[in-house]
Scaffold this motif. Structure first.
Motif, PDB file in Angstrom:
ATOM      1  N   TRP A   1      84.165  -6.652  64.654  1.00  0.00           N
ATOM      2  CA  TRP A   1      85.275  -7.494  64.719  1.00  0.00           C
ATOM      3  C   TRP A   1      85.903  -7.554  63.300  1.00  0.00           C
ATOM      4  O   TRP A   1      86.943  -6.895  63.135  1.00  0.00           O
ATOM      5  CB  TRP A   1      85.072  -8.822  65.450  1.00  0.00           C
TER       6      TRP A   1
ATOM      7  N   PHE B   1      82.980 -12.844  70.800  1.00  0.00           N
ATOM      8  CA  PHE B   1      83.375 -13.519  69.607  1.00  0.00           C
ATOM      9  C   PHE B   1      82.462 -14.395  68.786  1.00  0.00           C
ATOM     10  O   PHE B   1      81.935 -15.216  69.599  1.00  0.00           O
ATOM     11  CB  PHE B   1      84.943 -14.166  69.490  1.00  0.00           C
TER      12      PHE B   1
ATOM     13  N   LEU C   1      87.927  -1.556  69.089  1.00  0.00           N
ATOM     14  CA  LEU C   1      87.713  -3.036  69.464  1.00  0.00           C
ATOM     15  C   LEU C   1      87.973  -3.193  70.804  1.00  0.00           C
ATOM     16  O   LEU C   1      87.331  -4.059  71.265  1.00  0.00           O
ATOM     17  CB  LEU C   1      88.739  -3.839  68.694  1.00  0.00           C
TER      18      LEU C   1
ATOM     19  N   TYR D   1      85.818  -5.523  73.431  1.00  0.00           N
ATOM     20  CA  TYR D   1      86.089  -6.916  73.419  1.00  0.00           C
ATOM     21  C   TYR D   1      87.241  -7.182  74.499  1.00  0.00           C
ATOM     22  O   TYR D   1      87.806  -8.227  74.725  1.00  0.00           O
ATOM     23  CB  TYR D   1      86.685  -7.660  72.016  1.00  0.00           C
TER      24      TYR D   1
END
Length: 630
Positions: free
Chosen positions: A105, A613, A151, A155
């Protein structure tokens, strides 16, 4: 040394320009240094290489979830001073929100920030010619797209950073919200579409620029992006239905959209056409360096092994790789000589291959081992002596498992195992080819104790250049792990076409069979009709879907692709729902050695398809909604 190889070194330049403090992700306190960084063409080019640097660091497979979390390779040592093994440990249930494993991230958003700075300042160098500026803009947009895409794969919906925040921005405006999943994918595709027309069709100055992004690389990445967006994990996945951010927006599409497969198929075909127009084709060369008196059959096996270990510059199949070589050959090969024992401390433990991977490979007839009517699946664990019919793959007269007989060539090219021949390691003739002894019997390969740290009894031979030697000293012949190669693109196109059509078409079969023919196998329909217990499977859309997926897992094995594929297909949980097994490697007697034993019991749940996260990130940015099930 290639000019482009400076990329990683030039990451230091980026550190000087952008700074490495975390607050710089919000407010860039670097106006003075930016003026210096873009004062002329040479400095600006250095900054461009800095934009590439994050991508170049992705070459290290131990940080690639597609490699370490696929269960293709397992590593027995939990803690090591030699490399970070946390990626291998993921399947043991180590993922958490306190310190997410393999998190990218922060790294990717720092890279995106660099790309935005590049685009904001590209007009400043007074000596930068317009054609070169246009190309650099295109390269930067590609990199920016790829970092966002990386990403998304991890995610799901992400924060889109089209522009950096101004220096005097209000702190609350830095707390951006996630876009929806469709918005995220569309943004990546739009950047690629902007970049593709201005990228060079090929690299003219190979000595100075080889490895920089071309049009066919970008088209191939676009195809992969759209296929990922069309796949079950992201295309109307019921597991994420109704998942909303704090404003009540649904972040995932609630319904399946078949047009996404159509877009992906069209992108695959455009990429294939461009690759072939630039001369790319399947690698079928027979290596000559270090190959002496060798049978034609063994040459075919060496050729298959060399598909990824051939230097990128000389490999017509390799669409895209990163400039750094694969650094772990010492962990992926057995110790084949007495003298190699001295290397045990340098390479403590082997990367081992479990049955869930070895059983994927077909029989010599080109169908799964549990479907072949002519292959003794129930007797596969019995011990059998190597014979003349298998002399190019197995040691004649050596006792090994029946499961090692009459398999397809890729099985022998990709895997090392007890009784299996291992061409290379300093030997040039087939008559002196060494073989793996993993059971403690003295002989050509030396004592078993040298190989005792392979916990399954299988080595990923595909990840070893046949010219690499592990003997009294270790000498590695370098190669790059592919990011995308043509065979994978062919199979991706076949997958997309099969999803688009109500029933399989000739074009689908054609692209599958191109890959199978190179491996010495019959076409998929002929093989199933002749040998399979389910002869009609390739004639049905659902059956062919499973065949294509298996073909990709076999063809791209150990290349860092299967983990991503299994994730987008929503099949990784199935693979990791059962114990991972290998042979009873501590036994010397073949009858005892060839007994399955569990080496790892994986822990992988529905929540693990997407990364969490970190707790810090969701506290600092209250607009960042945590992923489902975390």
């Amino acid at each position: 040394m290639k000019k482009y190889m400076r990329i990683v070194c030039l990451s230091l330049v980026v550190s000087l320009v952008c700074g490495c403090s975390k607050f710089l992700d919000i407010v860039p306190d670097n106006v003075g240094t930016l003026e210096y960084a873009f004062r002329n063409r040479n400095e600006a080019e250095n900054y461009l290489f800095g934009c590439y640097s994050t991508m170049q660091r992705l070459h290290d497979v131990i940080y690639n979830p597609g490699f370490t979390i696929s269960a293709e390779v397992v590593y027995p040592i939990l803690e090591t001073q030699y490399f970070n093994s946390s990626g291998f440990n993921f399947i043991r249930g180590t993922q958490n929100t306190g310190n997410p494993v393999l998190s990218q991230w922060d790294n990717m958003y720092k890279a995106i920030r660099r790309c935005n700075i590049m685009l904001e300042n590209i007009d400043k160098p007074v000596d930068l010619r317009e054609p070169e500026k246009t190309r650099w803009i295109a390269e930067t947009k590609f990199l920016k797209a790829y970092y966002h895409y990386y990403l998304i794969r991890m995610y799901g919906p992400v924060i889109l950073v089209d522009e950096n925040n101004p220096i005097d921005v209000d702190i609350e405006l830095t707390k951006r919200k996630r876009a929806t999943l469709d918005e995220s994918f569309n943004y990546v595709v739009s950047l690629l579409d902007e970049a593709i027309p201005d990228l060079p069709p090929f690299i003219e100055n190979r000595a100075q620029e080889f490895g920089r992004i071309t049009k066919f690389i970008a088209l191939s990445v676009k195809a992969e992006v759209l296929a990922t967006a069309a796949s079950p994990l992201f295309n109307g996945n019921p597991d994420y239905a109704g998942y909303q951010d704090k404003d009540g927006r649904e972040l995932f599409p609630s319904t399946f959209d078949p047009q996404k497969w159509q877009r992906a198929a069209e992108a695959c075909k455009a990429a294939i056409d461009e690759c072939e127009a630039q001369g790319l084709h399947l690698y079928e060369s027979v290596p000559t360096n270090g190959v002496g008196n060798v049978s034609d059959e063994m040459k075919r096996v060496i050729s298959l092994q060399n598909i990824i270990t051939q230097r990128w510059e000389e490999n017509p199949e390799l669409i895209w790789a990163l400039n750094h070589g694969f650094d772990y050959q010492g962990y992926t090969m057995p110790k084949l000589t007495d003298r190699a024992a001295g290397q045990a401390n340098s390479y403590p433990g082997n990367w081992a291959v479990p049955f869930v991977t070895t059983d994927l490979f077909y029989t010599a007839n080109g169908v799964p081992i549990n479907e072949d009517r002519t292959w003794d699946y129930n007797g596969r664990l019995a011990v059998q002596v190597g014979d003349e019919a298998n002399q190019h793959y197995l040691r004649v007269g050596y006792e090994t498992a029946k499961v090692h007989f009459n398999r397809e060539r890729r099985f022998y090219a990709d895997l090392g195992f007890d009784g299996g021949l291992w061409f290379g390691n300093g030997q040039q003739d087939e008559s002196t080819t060494r073989y793996v002894q993993a059971r403690g019997v003295s002989g050509v390969s030396g004592p078993k104790s040298f190989n005792s740290t392979n916990i399954t009894g299988y080595w990923p031979k595909k990840l070893v250049n046949y010219l690499t030697t592990l003997d009294e000293t270790f000498s590695a012949t370098p190669f790059q792990i592919p990011m995308i190669r043509l065979a994978g693109l062919y199979l991706l196109y076949a997958e997309c076409l099969n999803e688009v059509q109500a029933a399989p078409t000739e074009e689908v079969y054609d692209y599958i069979d191109r890959v199978r023919a190179r491996a010495g196998l019959q076409g998929v329909r002929e093989a199933w009709e002749t040998y399979s217990r389910t002869p009609n499977r390739p004639n049905e859309k659902e059956g062919l879907r499973q065949i294509i997926r298996r073909e990709r897992r076999i063809e791209l094995c150990f290349e860092g692709q299967s983990g991503w594929d299994l994730r987008r297909w929503k099949e990784l949980q199935d693979v990791l729902s059962r114990p991972l097994q290998g042979w009873s490697v501590n036994s010397e007697n073949p009858a005892e050695y060839y007994r399955p034993t569990t080496v790892i019991t994986p822990v992988f749940g529905l929540r693990d398809y997407l990364w969490p996260f970190s707790n810090t990130d969701v506290v600092v940015n209250e607009n960042l909604t945590q992923n489902p099930y975390w």
